[in-house]
Design a protein around this motif. Sequence first.
Motif, PDB file in Angstrom:
ATOM      1  N   THR A  38      -1.362 -47.559 -26.816  1.00 58.10           N
ATOM      2  CA  THR A  38      -1.977 -47.952 -27.982  1.00 58.10           C
ATOM      3  C   THR A  38      -2.366 -46.914 -28.906  1.00 58.10           C
ATOM      4  O   THR A  38      -2.988 -46.087 -28.334  1.00 58.10           O
ATOM      5  CB  THR A  38      -3.026 -49.130 -27.844  1.00 58.10           C
ATOM      6  OG1 THR A  38      -2.860 -50.121 -26.932  1.00 58.10           O
ATOM      7  CG2 THR A  38      -3.170 -49.599 -29.410  1.00 58.10           C
ATOM      8  N   ARG A  78       2.315 -49.174 -28.549  1.00 55.97           N
ATOM      9  CA  ARG A  78       1.757 -50.434 -29.818  1.00 55.97           C
ATOM     10  C   ARG A  78       1.084 -49.551 -30.696  1.00 55.97           C
ATOM     11  O   ARG A  78       0.049 -48.847 -30.465  1.00 55.97           O
ATOM     12  CB  ARG A  78       1.199 -51.507 -29.159  1.00 55.97           C
ATOM     13  CG  ARG A  78       0.942 -52.567 -30.097  1.00 55.97           C
ATOM     14  CD  ARG A  78       0.090 -53.795 -29.482  1.00 55.97           C
ATOM     15  NE  ARG A  78       0.061 -54.946 -30.197  1.00 55.97           N
ATOM     16  CZ  ARG A  78      -0.410 -56.097 -29.877  1.00 55.97           C
ATOM     17  NH1 ARG A  78      -0.873 -56.399 -28.679  1.00 55.97           N
ATOM     18  NH2 ARG A  78      -0.456 -57.141 -30.746  1.00 55.97           N
ATOM     19  N   VAL A 138      -1.070 -49.821 -34.305  1.00 57.54           N
ATOM     20  CA  VAL A 138      -1.916 -50.590 -34.995  1.00 57.54           C
ATOM     21  C   VAL A 138      -2.314 -49.945 -36.093  1.00 57.54           C
ATOM     22  O   VAL A 138      -2.877 -48.812 -36.299  1.00 57.54           O
ATOM     23  CB  VAL A 138      -2.925 -51.241 -34.008  1.00 57.54           C
ATOM     24  CG1 VAL A 138      -3.941 -52.011 -34.955  1.00 57.54           C
ATOM     25  CG2 VAL A 138      -2.721 -51.880 -32.804  1.00 57.54           C
ATOM     26  N   SER A 141       3.409 -52.361 -35.176  1.00 52.88           N
ATOM     27  CA  SER A 141       4.227 -53.162 -34.122  1.00 52.88           C
ATOM     28  C   SER A 141       4.308 -54.665 -34.634  1.00 52.88           C
ATOM     29  O   SER A 141       3.555 -55.034 -35.495  1.00 52.88           O
ATOM     30  CB  SER A 141       3.658 -52.914 -32.822  1.00 52.88           C
ATOM     31  OG  SER A 141       3.912 -51.585 -32.620  1.00 52.88           O
ATOM     32  N   ASP A 179       0.992 -56.079 -36.788  1.00 49.77           N
ATOM     33  CA  ASP A 179      -0.099 -55.120 -36.494  1.00 49.77           C
ATOM     34  C   ASP A 179      -0.539 -54.515 -37.599  1.00 49.77           C
ATOM     35  O   ASP A 179      -1.141 -53.192 -37.347  1.00 49.77           O
ATOM     36  CB  ASP A 179       0.157 -54.402 -35.244  1.00 49.77           C
ATOM     37  CG  ASP A 179       0.242 -55.175 -33.933  1.00 49.77           C
ATOM     38  OD1 ASP A 179      -0.094 -56.451 -33.825  1.00 49.77           O
ATOM     39  OD2 ASP A 179       0.730 -54.585 -33.056  1.00 49.77           O
ATOM     40  N   TYR A 238      -6.518 -56.070 -29.169  1.00 49.20           N
ATOM     41  CA  TYR A 238      -5.728 -55.142 -28.788  1.00 49.20           C
ATOM     42  C   TYR A 238      -6.198 -54.374 -27.690  1.00 49.20           C
ATOM     43  O   TYR A 238      -5.572 -54.228 -26.574  1.00 49.20           O
ATOM     44  CB  TYR A 238      -5.577 -54.071 -30.100  1.00 49.20           C
ATOM     45  CG  TYR A 238      -4.723 -54.376 -31.193  1.00 49.20           C
ATOM     46  CD1 TYR A 238      -3.524 -54.915 -30.945  1.00 49.20           C
ATOM     47  CD2 TYR A 238      -5.552 -54.970 -32.321  1.00 49.20           C
ATOM     48  CE1 TYR A 238      -2.871 -55.435 -32.101  1.00 49.20           C
ATOM     49  CE2 TYR A 238      -4.923 -55.515 -33.461  1.00 49.20           C
ATOM     50  CZ  TYR A 238      -3.683 -55.902 -33.319  1.00 49.20           C
ATOM     51  OH  TYR A 238      -3.071 -56.461 -34.543  1.00 49.20           O
ATOM     52  N   GLY A 249      -4.894 -56.240 -24.285  1.00 56.26           N
ATOM     53  CA  GLY A 249      -3.998 -55.297 -23.664  1.00 56.26           C
ATOM     54  C   GLY A 249      -4.246 -54.870 -22.217  1.00 56.26           C
ATOM     55  O   GLY A 249      -3.395 -54.719 -21.166  1.00 56.26           O
ATOM     56  N   THR A 297      -4.763 -47.590 -19.371  1.00 59.30           N
ATOM     57  CA  THR A 297      -4.458 -47.604 -20.709  1.00 59.30           C
ATOM     58  C   THR A 297      -4.781 -46.248 -21.343  1.00 59.30           C
ATOM     59  O   THR A 297      -5.701 -45.500 -20.957  1.00 59.30           O
ATOM     60  CB  THR A 297      -4.966 -48.548 -21.414  1.00 59.30           C
ATOM     61  OG1 THR A 297      -4.446 -48.643 -22.688  1.00 59.30           O
ATOM     62  CG2 THR A 297      -6.666 -48.528 -21.710  1.00 59.30           C
ATOM     63  N   THR A 332      -4.954 -44.539 -24.904  1.00 56.99           N
ATOM     64  CA  THR A 332      -5.479 -45.077 -26.266  1.00 56.99           C
ATOM     65  C   THR A 332      -5.450 -43.832 -27.031  1.00 56.99           C
ATOM     66  O   THR A 332      -6.001 -42.820 -26.795  1.00 56.99           O
ATOM     67  CB  THR A 332      -6.545 -45.841 -26.500  1.00 56.99           C
ATOM     68  OG1 THR A 332      -6.560 -47.159 -25.861  1.00 56.99           O
ATOM     69  CG2 THR A 332      -6.747 -46.281 -27.905  1.00 56.99           C
TER      70      THR A 332
END
Length: 247
Positions: free
Chosen positions: A89, A118, A120, A140, A145, A171, A175, A231, A233
Amino acid sequence: ERVKAMFGSVARALPVHASLARVAAAVLGSDGRVAFDFAAAGSAEQAASLLNSTSYTASLASATGAILDIVREQLYTAAAGSRAGAGRTVFLTVDGASQEGTATVVAAADALKATGARIVVIGVDVSDEATLQELRQVASNGGADLYTLVGVEALAAAGAAALQQELLAQYVCAGLSSSTVVSTPVASPTLSVATPVASSTLSVVVPTPSASASPTALPTPVPFCADFVATDTIFVLDGSGSMGLAN
């Protein structure tokens, strides 16, 4: 400073750990630069501290396409600590159109999305339709987003708190967690804040950790999320002169 504080609060809600959440950052400017990679922060507090200490460049222009390429080529790599199979993300803050032209920016965004990331987008004080259209193409989910904050003062206090909760709920938690529940989802993913709004307009129900929660040796996902998976980020700060040091 306001953007860094907001992103720092989001980072503090992540269980930053080599096997869970990892955080990196970059700065948007005339050409852009990496602020720190995924290996730099071993805890949520370290990630927030690194975000807070990221220097403001006061660049004369914004090269959005260039920073998206830097994110893809220099941060989402094994050398920078990014992990194969981890969720991706990117939170991108901008306060205007890129100097490069829409075609260049969209091509860079599409290349980044093709890696599974993704994007944002948080547009600060952006009102002209041409810029909004560019940002929709960068964001996205067909532009869904994209968030807009009308007036830089919306980054202060309640306005930033509301957006922070929205980012976490929609998000970060969504996610990473199968048990996160948003009790009052907003009608549209675009949060236009003309004046600071009360944080109660975005309500998040915190799930009760189950007996099968992460081992105690790992960070506890608080206060918004549970049952995390890996994840990576990335927070992209707008270092352009038009953003201003206070924001």
